[in-house]
Write a protein that holds these residues in place. Structure first.
Motif: not given
Length: 386
Positions: A333-337
């Motif tokens: 979902d493109g949620v970084k780190f």
């Protein structure tokens, strides 16, 4: 931790190592004896519980002294089939060049540097050897007397007696010192630092890079492109390979994606901060920081990163280039780190090139340039014949 020993033993190990280093020039025969004892210990599969796992099981010479002990996963299998390590087993090659744990200044700020393991918790190679020998998910020795009893029956025992005295096994603490010093001596031998790659041959004027390898080296070093050399340091103008170890021995927070193959619900590997006094409470700004490994022999040491998230070298290089321009490629979902708790994700480096870019900006490296860097990295494999 099960493998922890008293401070006095650690200090004695360090002192013994220092004395050995000082005497090496005048007592080469003893030096070779200690190295050979360490070599035999390193490959001895009888030194685990149950027997069958040696140091070389997770640090295979054919894989530049990295490996998985047959797990086929991102972390090695332990001596018991139902156990699995918690981190990728890094190469042991060129590790002897690492300084002890400490801090250096970077951009006017203190930055951790040195030590051994991904989190730098061991001060010396000898201390580092203690970990796998006693860790339950690795070689699983119950305690020092249990390990010493195994070593007494090994083919390394006569050499340890020769080097450290006939009574070396009379006291378990003294025997443990001899065991770890011997393992450290082997890991400091030329076997682990041969400097025989194509890169080294080029430095010596014995070979030339292909056009693609040449482009790859430029892209590797140029700050506006890969900027890899900011952490994986080299001196291409030096003819001495020892000036190009491809690591600054520092620590960095890269925000590597979570590896679902090994991740445990609710658990996050926080790296360097867990080794500091006060743990994560007083050192939260260091959470997510892991030591920079050497890139020498990197083509042989897959998978990559502390959690083994990347199966191929090309994937690892592409991550650096597109982590911030196309985060959806790496994070659900493109949620970084996502391999850090949300409160600690601000520790991740988003300023150093190429991490300063933003989503949908052009990445620092295109696909062809990623291939060029991979081609250059393949020149770092030892065993090249000019």
């Amino acid at each position: 931790m099960r493998w922890a020993v008293s401070l006095s033993v650690v200090l004695l190990v360090a002192c013994t190592t220092a004395v050995f280093a000082q005497s090496a020039g005048t007592d080469r025969a003893r030096q070779q004896t200690v190295i050979e004892a360490g070599r035999r210990l390193f490959f001895d599969v009888q030194l685990s519980e149950p027997p069958g796992t040696s140091c070389a099981s997770c640090h295979d010479p054919a894989r530049a002294f990295s490996g998985d002990n047959g797990s086929g996963r991102a972390t090695p299998r332990g001596s018991r089939p139902d156990t699995l390590g918690t981190r990728n087993a890094p190469t042991l090659m060129y590790l002897a060049s690492s300084p002890g744990p400490g801090f250096s200044e970077k951009d006017g700020k203190p930055s951790p540097r040195g030590g051994f393991f991904w989190d730098g918790r061991a001060a010396t190679l000898a201390e580092q050897a203690l970990g796998p020998l006693f860790a339950a998910h690795e070689m699983n020795n119950r305690d020092t007397p249990a390990l010493v009893a195994r070593v007494v029956s090994s083919d390394a025992a006569p050499l340890l007696r020769q080097a450290f005295g006939e009574e070396v096994f009379a006291d378990p603490g003294r025997a443990l010192q001899a065991i770890t010093v011997a393992l450290a001596a082997f890991e400091q031998s030329p076997t682990f630092a041969p400097f025989t790659s194509k890169f080294d041959a080029v430095l010596r004027g014995q070979a030339r890079f292909t056009p693609q390898e040449e482009r790859g080296q430029s892209l590797f070093t140029i700050a506006q492109k890969g900027n890899c050399a900011a952490c994986h340091t080299l001196k291409p103008d030096s003819r001495d390979p020892r000036d190009s170890l491809f690591t600054d021995f520092g620590f960095h927070a890269l925000g590597v994606p979570r590896n679902g193959d090994i991740a445990q619900d609710g658990h996050f590997d926080l790296g360097f901060c867990t080794t500091q006094p006060g743990g994560t409470t007083g050192n939260a700004s260091w959470c997510g920081w892991f030591k920079t490994p050497t890139l020498r022999n990197v083509a042989l040491t897959a998978p990559y990163m502390h959690n083994g998230r990347f199966a191929t070298l090309r994937e690892a290089v592409a991550f650096y280039a597109t982590r911030d321009t196309k985060p959806e490629r790496w994070y659900p979902d493109g949620v970084k780190f996502d391999d850090l708790p949300q409160a600690l994700r601000g520790n991740v480096d988003v300023e150093t090139r190429p991490y300063h870019r933003r989503p949908e900006q052009r990445p620092a490296l295109n696909d062809e340039e990623v291939d060029d860097i991979v081609a250059f990295l393949q020149t770092l494999t030892d065993g090249y014949t000019p």
